[in-house]
Design a protein around this motif. Structure first.
Motif: not given
Lengths: 471, 120
Positions: A82-83, A85-88, A253, A257, A260
């Motif tokens: 999550f930090y 932003k690679t989950e997508s 986005t 954020l 998250k």
């Protein structure tokens, strides 16, 4: 940034890889553990191998710590994605199963906790079953399919070793594309777990300690449930968290954020509640600011001693469903009434200590030598299975307070005008009347602690419950 | 596709579970009246209160989250998990428990107390 650099020095691979290594090690140690483990009587089989089979005890610790680290690094792994932003990058259907795997991770952990079969485990089983029953429409079905019938561990065991574990491996492979972690990562993880396993033992409730707590990761939930008369709503919180996790890759986005940040806040609050529940809640979930001094006791199960003696080869006596290794050395103890016989109660019901070891010093740790003294009676005579109500009311009993004797004595000495005045022998002073009591009656009251061992007779006074009831 | 297969598997399990769930049965539990003490007496599934000549029987399952109640504090039953307190009538007086303890059907025959319950 300095802090991040400092911590990164301890991280020897990606968080996901470390989590995977722990899952792998946990599974393999579980296979080894399955050999001595008896699913028809988990508590007894674990007690026996802790006492008699140090290697099995070590594997149990190994299994436990790899499981805890798997959970911790799985959560850190998710936060890290999550930090960054690679989950997508993960495909939607795979992400769905990744999200579900979070629930499965907690389920596999909780089922492991329940498979100890001790007092904590049985209550956790009931709580989880009742919570699942609260799910609208499918509650009964969920509880039955996931937990089985209370007292029968078979279905839960199958889910623990197969259903949930297989699902987790599938999810790991699907999104990480590997099962076997690097040799270096696996080796370092094994070393860390070995050290933890040697010094800190997987908990096993002695079924005497009145404090009931869930696994550390659910102690925060236990604290939340303590405040909820309708606990079923807590499942809604879990569902909302899972839905947020699932939809984050599809959100804009800015919204993602915010979500998250919301999850991080939730995690911090939950961490705070966990600390409260673990370190500040004692018996009957009462607020006990100094409970933290006892909190580490769940890890006190005896230190591993790989030296096997003749005692290890003996059958360990079983009393009230609990193995009592004390009786290997202290056999043929005599002088008790039938209701307090060693065969009926064992040793630890009254004297505490550690029943799960054959090592003298460890067995005698935190023993209560004279259990009847009223200061200790709530932990010994007054435990749930014995006389919980008596040890409470005995504190105000006239045999404890000697109230009438004190008042009449003071009345005779013209130190008291009201014969109805309540008094307590422990609070007498040094007036003529009170000195008179000190010289005659004061050493008889039940609250007078007994400090010397030996047979109880007309010359040994005080000692609380022991004074009348032991022999 | 995999998700559909999983869904089908879950339905199959559900069907199996529904069939199995039907195997609940009514059981009885007998207590010797002479073995009871004045006050609360704890058994695995039940709590028997002997109050002078009166006998009251409660389920030991806390109405909050199903924990077994195993002890008292003062004159009240107390749940060890979340601290719910119940009075001598089984009514919640403190803590999160939302309702009274359940009372199973029972009959007294001579010195025997026979409790009937549904075993799940």
């Amino acid at each position: 940034m300095k802090l991040k650099k400092f911590f990164s020095g301890f991280i020897y691979d990606t968080y996901g890889a470390i989590a995977s290594a722990n899952l792998l090690i946990c599974t393999l140690s579980g296979v080894a553990l399955a050999i001595p483990f008896d699913v028809s009587d988990p508590y007894d089989s674990i007690s026996r191998f802790i006492i008699q089979n140090p290697l099995a005890g070590f594997f149990r610790n190994f299994h436990y710590w790899s499981g805890q680290l798997f959970l911790i690094f799985t959560i850190i792994h998710l936060i890290d994605h999550f930090y960054r932003k690679t989950e997508s990058r993960v495909k939607p259907d795979v992400w769905l199963r990744v999200t579900l795997s979070l629930a499965f991770t907690f389920f596999v952990m909780l089922s492991g906790f329940i498979l100890k079969g001790d007092a904590d485990a049985m209550q956790a089983w009931r709580i989880f079953g009742t919570l699942l029953n609260d799910v609208p429409l499918i509650g009964d079905f969920l509880a039955f399919v996931l937990l089985g019938r209370e007292g029968n561990f078979e279905l839960l065991y199958v889910h623990h070793i197969a259903t949930a574990t297989i699902f987790l491996f599938i999810v790991v492979y699907e999104h990480a594309k590997y099962i076997w972690t690097k040799a270096r990562t696996t080796f370092i993880t094994v070393v860390i777990i070995s050290i933890l396993s040697y010094f800190f033992h997987a908990p096993l409730h002695d079924n005497i300690d009145p404090v009931i707590k869930g696994p550390w990761y659910f102690v925060g939930l236990q604290e939340i449930l303590h405040w909820m008369p309708q606990p079923g709503w807590s499942l809604l919180i879990v569902l909302v968290v899972l839905l947020i996790v699932y939809f984050i890759p599809r959100m804009k986005t800015s919204v993602a954020l915010s979500m998250k940040q919301f999850l991080v806040v939730l995690l911090v609050v939950y961490g705070g509640l966990t600390i409260v529940g673990y370190f500040f809640r004692g018996e009957n979930w009462k607020w006990e600011p100094f409970y933290f001094t006892e909190a580490h006791n769940s890890f006190k199960v005896s230190r591993l001693l790989f030296r096997v003696t003749d005692n290890h080869m003996q059958e360990i006596p079983q009393v009230r469903g609990r193995r009592e290794a004390c009786l290997v050395c202290h056999e043929n103890m005599q002088g008790f009434t039938d209701s307090h016989s060693v065969e009926g109660l064992g040793c630890t019901s009254c004297h505490l200590g550690n029943p799960f070891t054959l090592d003298k010093s460890q067995a005698h740790e935190k023993m209560i030598l004279i259990p009847g003294n009223l200061a200790n009676a709530s932990k010994t005579c007054g435990t749930a299975d014995c006389h919980p109500d008596i040890t409470q009311r005995i504190q105000n009993n006239i045999m404890t307070t000697n109230s009438g004797m004190v008042t009449v004595d003071r009345y005779v000495f013209n130190e008291e005008n009201n014969l109805d005045e309540l008094a307590h022998i422990q609070n007498i002073g040094h007036s003529a009347a009170d000195e008179h009591l000190r010289n005659l009656c004061a050493h008889c009251h039940l609250g007078n602690p007994k400090r010397e061992f030996g047979a109880i007779n007309e010359m040994s006074r005080g000692g609380g419950c022991n004074d009348c009831n032991l022999n | 596709m995999i998700n559909l297969v999983l869904l089908g598997f879950i339905f199959a399990v559900a069907k199996l579970a529904r069939l199995h769930e039907q195997f609940t049965s009514t059981k009885t539990f007998t207590i010797d009246r002479n073995s009871l003490n004045e006050g609360f007496n704890f058994f695995e599934r039940f709590i028997v209160l002997v109050d002078s000549e009166n006998i009251k029987i409660f389920s030991s399952k806390c109405t909050h989250l199903g924990c077994r109640i195993t002890k008292t504090e003062g004159q009240e039953l107390v749940c060890p998990c979340h601290g719910s307190h119940y009075n001598k009538n089984g009514e919640p007086v403190r803590g999160p428990a939302p309702r009274q303890l359940e009372t199973p059907a029972f009959e007294i025959s001579g010195d025997k107390i026979i409790i009937t319950f549904v075993a799940g």
